[in-house]
Design an enzyme around this catalytic site. Sequence first.
Site, PDB file in Angstrom:
ATOM      1  N   ASP A   1      -1.869  -1.139  -3.976  1.00  0.00           N
ATOM      2  CA  ASP A   1      -2.529   0.093  -4.431  1.00  0.00           C
ATOM      3  C   ASP A   1      -1.552   1.248  -4.223  1.00  0.00           C
ATOM      4  O   ASP A   1      -0.689   1.187  -3.345  1.00  0.00           O
ATOM      5  CB  ASP A   1      -3.898   0.343  -3.783  1.00  0.00           C
ATOM      6  CG  ASP A   1      -3.896   0.332  -2.260  1.00  0.00           C
ATOM      7  OD1 ASP A   1      -2.843   0.522  -1.638  1.00  0.00           O
ATOM      8  OD2 ASP A   1      -4.995   0.165  -1.686  1.00  0.00           O
TER       9      ASP A   1
ATOM     10  N   HIS B   1       0.874  -1.184   0.000  1.00  0.00           N
ATOM     11  CA  HIS B   1       0.000   0.000   0.000  1.00  0.00           C
ATOM     12  C   HIS B   1       0.909   1.231   0.000  1.00  0.00           C
ATOM     13  O   HIS B   1       1.564   1.524   0.994  1.00  0.00           O
ATOM     14  CB  HIS B   1      -0.880   0.021   1.253  1.00  0.00           C
ATOM     15  CG  HIS B   1      -1.850  -1.109   1.326  1.00  0.00           C
ATOM     16  ND1 HIS B   1      -2.919  -1.237   0.459  1.00  0.00           N
ATOM     17  CD2 HIS B   1      -1.925  -2.179   2.161  1.00  0.00           C
ATOM     18  CE1 HIS B   1      -3.597  -2.327   0.763  1.00  0.00           C
ATOM     19  NE2 HIS B   1      -3.022  -2.917   1.785  1.00  0.00           N
TER      20      HIS B   1
HETATM   21  O1  G3I Z   1     -19.824  -4.152   7.061  1.00  0.00           O
HETATM   22  C1  G3I Z   1     -19.916  -3.021   7.937  1.00  0.00           C
HETATM   23  C2  G3I Z   1     -21.225  -2.323   7.773  1.00  0.00           C
HETATM   24  O2  G3I Z   1     -22.251  -3.202   8.177  1.00  0.00           O
HETATM   25  C3  G3I Z   1     -21.215  -1.053   8.629  1.00  0.00           C
HETATM   26  O3  G3I Z   1     -22.392  -0.357   8.418  1.00  0.00           O
HETATM   27  C4  G3I Z   1     -20.031  -0.177   8.249  1.00  0.00           C
HETATM   28  C5  G3I Z   1     -19.954   1.081   9.098  1.00  0.00           C
HETATM   29  O4  G3I Z   1     -18.645   1.311   9.554  1.00  0.00           O
HETATM   30  O5  G3I Z   1     -18.858  -0.914   8.434  1.00  0.00           O
HETATM   31  C6  G3I Z   1     -18.782  -2.076   7.612  1.00  0.00           C
HETATM   32  O6  G3I Z   1     -17.588  -2.741   7.879  1.00  0.00           O
HETATM   33  C7  G3I Z   1     -16.419  -2.154   7.335  1.00  0.00           C
HETATM   34  C8  G3I Z   1     -15.770  -3.162   6.408  1.00  0.00           C
HETATM   35  O7  G3I Z   1     -14.529  -2.656   5.936  1.00  0.00           O
HETATM   36  C9  G3I Z   1     -16.638  -3.500   5.205  1.00  0.00           C
HETATM   37  O8  G3I Z   1     -16.833  -2.355   4.430  1.00  0.00           O
HETATM   38  C10 G3I Z   1     -15.502  -1.792   8.468  1.00  0.00           C
HETATM   39  O9  G3I Z   1     -16.045  -0.753   9.230  1.00  0.00           O
HETATM   40  C11 G3I Z   1     -14.155  -1.366   7.918  1.00  0.00           C
HETATM   41  O10 G3I Z   1     -13.243  -1.219   8.997  1.00  0.00           O
HETATM   42  C12 G3I Z   1     -13.615  -2.419   6.983  1.00  0.00           C
HETATM   43  O11 G3I Z   1     -12.387  -1.940   6.431  1.00  0.00           O
HETATM   44  C13 G3I Z   1     -11.560  -2.933   5.893  1.00  0.00           C
HETATM   45  C14 G3I Z   1     -10.220  -2.916   6.616  1.00  0.00           C
HETATM   46  O12 G3I Z   1      -9.349  -3.856   6.019  1.00  0.00           O
HETATM   47  C15 G3I Z   1     -10.383  -3.254   8.083  1.00  0.00           C
HETATM   48  O13 G3I Z   1      -9.151  -3.399   8.720  1.00  0.00           O
HETATM   49  C16 G3I Z   1     -11.346  -2.626   4.425  1.00  0.00           C
HETATM   50  O14 G3I Z   1     -12.573  -2.813   3.717  1.00  0.00           O
HETATM   51  C17 G3I Z   1     -10.286  -3.551   3.838  1.00  0.00           C
HETATM   52  O15 G3I Z   1      -9.950  -3.132   2.539  1.00  0.00           O
HETATM   53  C18 G3I Z   1      -9.039  -3.486   4.695  1.00  0.00           C
HETATM   54  O16 G3I Z   1      -8.099  -4.403   4.154  1.00  0.00           O
HETATM   55  C19 G3I Z   1      -6.834  -4.425   4.822  1.00  0.00           C
HETATM   56  C20 G3I Z   1      -6.336  -5.851   4.779  1.00  0.00           C
HETATM   57  O17 G3I Z   1      -7.288  -6.741   5.296  1.00  0.00           O
HETATM   58  C21 G3I Z   1      -5.011  -5.991   5.517  1.00  0.00           C
HETATM   59  N1  G3I Z   1      -4.038  -5.031   5.031  1.00  0.00           N
HETATM   60  C22 G3I Z   1      -4.483  -3.616   4.981  1.00  0.00           C
HETATM   61  C23 G3I Z   1      -5.780  -3.516   4.173  1.00  0.00           C
HETATM   62  C24 G3I Z   1      -6.194  -2.064   4.025  1.00  0.00           C
HETATM   63  O18 G3I Z   1      -6.497  -1.471   5.263  1.00  0.00           O
END
Ligand code: G3I
Length: 305
Positions: A237, A206
């Site tokens: 990315d 990243h």
């Molecule tokens: O699904 C819930 C939804 O129900 C709710 O309304 C909403 C409100 O906050 O949250 C939703 O969940 C979110 C989830 O993504 C799905 O969109 C979480 O809050 C959010 O924290 C989560 O973020 C993910 C993140 O990891 C969490 O650590 C990102 O999509 C995802 O791209 C990211 O991926 C990580 C890898 O796993 C590890 N390396 C870093 C990478 C980028 O941060």
Amino acid sequence: GSTLQAAAAETNRYFGTAMAGHYLNNSGTMTIVNREFNMITAENEMKMDATEPSQNQFNFSSGDQIVNWARSNGKQVRGHALAWHSQQPGWMQNMSGTTLRNAMLNHVTRVATYYKGKIHSWDVVNEAYADGSSGGRRDSNLQRTGNDWIEAAFRAARAADPNAKLCYNDYNTDNWSHAKTQGVYNMVKDFKARGVPIDCVGFQAHFNSGNPVPSNYHTTLGNFAALGVDVQITELDIEGSGSGQAQQFQGIVQACLSVARCTGITVWGVKDSDSWRASGTPLLFDGSGNKKAAYTSTLNALNAG
Ligand code: G3I
């Protein structure tokens, strides 16, 4: 090759993408996924909070949607992730000691067993090293169960699915001179010396202006590979736009292609509008699904290999 997967296949590599469950509802996105990519990582759906929302009550429905789509369309799957300090289910977050250790190992065993035979590689442990200059482990509830928690997780994963490649995955491990890179390198070296089952190291990749693509990236990938593991770019990315961004993507591809054991590259999403980054345009397709300059430079770099 005229697609990313076809171009990568010419050097026996894969080209993958992260895929969120909601992609399945967007036919435009899915057309791109199917055409361009042959390795799929679930963006969130196979993490600890998704798969074990209540202790010992597993839910694979969201993960299965992605895994089943991938396999029925001839794609391979990277499992992400069995053990991580982040995105733990609520019941796990305040656990400690032997109780937590056993819960973690049970999770690794149950999830890897459920998906046995369907996973190309597992991110067994994700992001266990600290940022900054210590080069040591990240403090977390899992780390506080004992420094051997990582190898315990790898041994449990190997026992559950002997044919999956088992990877350690982290970010900011791209620059060879960074302490975090050295910390992970020394762990992998130690694991190989002691026969801890590890097959691969994932470099999330990243990047942004504060954390640019390092010029010594090929050195980092090559040094890890020389330990006897495969290496992969797992969550690529790059913030930016236009030709500057395109050049950085090209540099990543060239670094991977210069290392025989760099077996594939995965980008962390399809369209800029799907990115986990709240703002910015870090991916290969714009919000309408058009190919960006970064797409073209990536494809050309793959084809030049
Ligand atoms: O699904 C819930 C939804 O129900 C709710 O309304 C909403 C409100 O906050 O949250 C939703 O969940 C979110 C989830 O993504 C799905 O969109 C979480 O809050 C959010 O924290 C989560 O973020 C993910 C993140 O990891 C969490 O650590 C990102 O999509 C995802 O791209 C990211 O991926 C990580 C890898 O796993 C590890 N390396 C870093 C990478 C980028 O941060």
